[in-house]
Design a protein around this motif. Structure first.
Motif, PDB file in Angstrom:
ATOM      1  N   UNK A 335     -22.321 -29.371  16.785  1.00  0.00           N
ATOM      2  CA  UNK A 335     -21.856 -28.494  17.428  1.00  0.00           C
ATOM      3  C   UNK A 335     -21.966 -27.049  16.831  1.00  0.00           C
ATOM      4  N   UNK A 336     -22.312 -27.076  15.476  1.00  0.00           N
ATOM      5  CA  UNK A 336     -22.876 -25.948  14.754  1.00  0.00           C
ATOM      6  C   UNK A 336     -24.043 -25.251  15.575  1.00  0.00           C
ATOM      7  N   UNK A 337     -25.105 -26.131  15.521  1.00  0.00           N
ATOM      8  CA  UNK A 337     -26.383 -25.747  16.186  1.00  0.00           C
ATOM      9  C   UNK A 337     -26.241 -25.344  17.621  1.00  0.00           C
ATOM     10  N   UNK A 338     -25.452 -26.096  18.543  1.00  0.00           N
ATOM     11  CA  UNK A 338     -25.319 -25.915  19.613  1.00  0.00           C
ATOM     12  C   UNK A 338     -24.737 -24.629  19.941  1.00  0.00           C
ATOM     13  N   UNK A 339     -23.711 -24.348  19.168  1.00  0.00           N
ATOM     14  CA  UNK A 339     -22.976 -23.251  19.554  1.00  0.00           C
ATOM     15  C   UNK A 339     -23.454 -21.837  19.099  1.00  0.00           C
ATOM     16  N   UNK A 340     -24.253 -21.864  17.844  1.00  0.00           N
ATOM     17  CA  UNK A 340     -24.815 -20.760  17.450  1.00  0.00           C
ATOM     18  C   UNK A 340     -26.206 -20.480  18.137  1.00  0.00           C
ATOM     19  N   UNK A 341     -26.772 -21.408  18.536  1.00  0.00           N
ATOM     20  CA  UNK A 341     -27.796 -21.265  19.549  1.00  0.00           C
ATOM     21  C   UNK A 341     -27.561 -20.771  20.799  1.00  0.00           C
TER      22      UNK A 341
END
Length: 544
Positions: A335-341
């Motif tokens: 979720x961290x990588x997905x939302x920041x990206x």
């Protein structure tokens, strides 16, 4: 790329032998298939010879004594049936597969949107000249979460920044390469590498049947990899500024020779990138806040408040109750990588709508195609090792043999690091090597009193240290191309010689770190002690 391949043909000496020998090895996928064939033959011979061992934690219900584990032929009818009937299950239940694919779904968006590249570029461009080397090294080590972006973006960018500062660009390339690849396992937080390695570790523990209750915690090396980062940073700084750069001599070629290195990397303009990074920062805060709410809010879904109800109070700790939190970290990083990206891409203009987002996730899965093939072969090798009982038998007798030598455990760990570093010269894939070693080393070290987290930590020290000197490392030719854009006559031998001091310093310091860590018994991460005690013997006996 063609230049790099031509240069490799002139390599001589020990490294030339390494290159020639390594090139004769088949692809890691076929290495596993060949090992499976060899395993079948060995299992038949071992079964006929009556090879066995006493299970350390299981008892025979009939006799009340320790359960005897006999080698089982992989051509036994039940194993042949299991191979064909359970093939889909063997593949899809391979623990690293789910962990890695979930994390990479998010990391693929962060990479393709330009978030990883912009973040690393912003960090190193803002560094004061006096701190250029340590900033490049630190960003490189943290940037191993970004996978390809660390190699493709940061390493050539480091050369450009060093040249712009009047320093030798090859020193910048060396510092970045040492951080990204030599410090491959060092970081300030867990990531996809932890998910990959601990998935294999969990598979090895499960196959051994030594501790059915043990589950992987991808934060199990968090404290240790942070210490590696702290230790490796001054080492890379010192080697770059005091050893490598003086040998290279003063740079007089100007600041533009390698500027084309990043021409094919899509990074938005400074204003768009800055806006994207701000939005990505807000998204990261949202994910952190969400997890804090799930830990501290009423209901506490990520805390098992009843975990201590069924175990003695002396054996319970806050870490026992936090087990769901640790197990949720794979989803958290997704979720961290997905939302920041996504937040970065929307603000910077690299993601126009939800279709772009889905396409980026799909592209990241395409990049995992080779890993899926490798995982299929590795999953069956590990599973069949377990079916034959040879992994546990080897671990039991190996542990007994080591105990009989009287070698201290820290020294045993140090030797394991050196073995992994040597193997790394010939087999570049971190997952392939660990899938080969874990079925024996993990249970063997458990029997000797070293936790699965400790075995994983020791392996990753050896695995990363020699990445930067083996021509078989997948990015080695690419780094050579980057260097040749600044110095045309820079060959493979030149690159190896430049990186050798880093490799030796990182290997020695990393080995001393893990040896000292084991000696002092410091936890490797939350709920991850370095020591290990086998569960008490219990029935029922494991099924053969």
């Amino acid at each position: 790329m063609a230049e790099a391949r031509t240069a490799t043909s002139t390599q001589t000496g020990i490294l030339g032998w390494v290159e020639r020998t390594g090139n004769k090895l088949p692809d890691p996928v076929f290495i596993f298939f060949y090992l499976i064939l060899a395993l079948v033959v060995v299992s038949i011979i071992a079964a006929m010879a009556g090879v066995s061992a006493l299970h350390p934690t299981a008892i025979d219900e009939a006799t009340g004594a320790a359960l005897r584990i006999d080698a089982v032929s992989l051509l036994a009818p039940e194993n042949i049936q299991r191979l064909w009937v359970e093939m889909p299950k063997t593949f899809t239940h391979f623990h690293p597969l789910g962990y890695v694919l979930v994390v990479m779904l998010g990391a693929g968006v962060a990479e393709r949107s330009g978030f990883f590249a912009a973040g690393m570029s912003k960090a190193v461009k803002s560094a004061p000249k006096a701190l250029l080397t340590p900033v490049v090294a630190l960003v490189a080590m943290i940037g191993n979460h970004a996978a390809d972006a660390g190699y493709v973006v940061l390493i050539p960018l480091a050369g450009i920044l060093f040249a712009a500062a009047g320093r030798h660009p090859l020193a910048g390339i060396a510092a970045a390469f040492a951080g990204v690849s030599g410090g491959f396992s060092a970081n300030i937080s867990p990531g996809q590498l932890d998910a990959l390695l601990f998935g294999i570790t969990e598979e090895a523990v499960g196959a051994s049947a030594l501790d059915p209750t043990w589950t992987a915690n991808i934060a199990g090396n968090w404290y240790f990899i942070t210490a590696m980062t702290v230790l490796f940073l001054p080492i890379i700084w010192y080697v770059t500024d005091k050893v490598i750069e003086p040998r290279l001599g003063p740079w007089k070629g100007g600041a533009t020779a390698g500027a084309a290195d990043t021409a094919d990397v899509a990074i938005p303009g400074d204003e768009q990138a800055s806006k994207g990074l701000r939005h990505a920062g807000l998204a990261a805060l949202f994910v952190i806040a969400l997890w804090l709410v799930m830990v501290f809010a009423p209901g506490t879904p990520l805390i098992d408040e009843a975990a201590c109800d069924t175990i003695p109070a002396a054996n319970c700790s806050i870490h026992t109750q936090l087990a769901p939190l640790y197990q949720s970290l794979v989803a958290a990083f997704f979720l961290l990588f997905l939302l920041t990206g996504w937040a970065y891409g929307r603000a910077a203009g690299t993601i126009k709508d939800h279709r772009d987002l889905v396409n980026m996730m799909a592209e990241s899965m395409k990049d995992m195609g080779y890993y899926l093939v490798l995982a299929f072969a590795a999953a069956h090798f590990v599973a069949m090792f377990g079916w034959s009982n040879l992994g546990l038998i080897t671990a039991v007798h190996g542990a007994a043999g080591i105990e009989s030598t009287g070698l201290p455990l820290p020294l045993v760990i140090g030797l394991m690091v050196l073995f992994a570093a040597l193997l790394n010269l010939f087999v570049g894939s971190a997952s392939a090597k660990w899938a080969l070693l874990a079925p024996i080393l993990v249970p063997m070290l458990m029997l000797l009193g070293i936790s699965p987290e400790g075995a994983t930590a020791a392996y990753r020290v050896g695995d990363s240290a020699t990445n930067i000197i083996t021509p078989l490392m997948v990015y080695f030719p690419l780094i050579l191309v980057f260097a040749q854009r600044w110095q045309k006559d820079f060959g493979l031998g030149s690159l190896t010689a430049m990186m050798l001091p880093y490799s030796l310093w990182l290997l020695v310091s990393g080995t001393l770190l893990i040896v000292g860590w084991v000696y002092l018994g410091i936890p490797l991460g939350p709920d991850a002690p370095v020591g290990y005690t086998l569960p008490e013997m219990a029935a029922p006996a494991i099924a053969q």
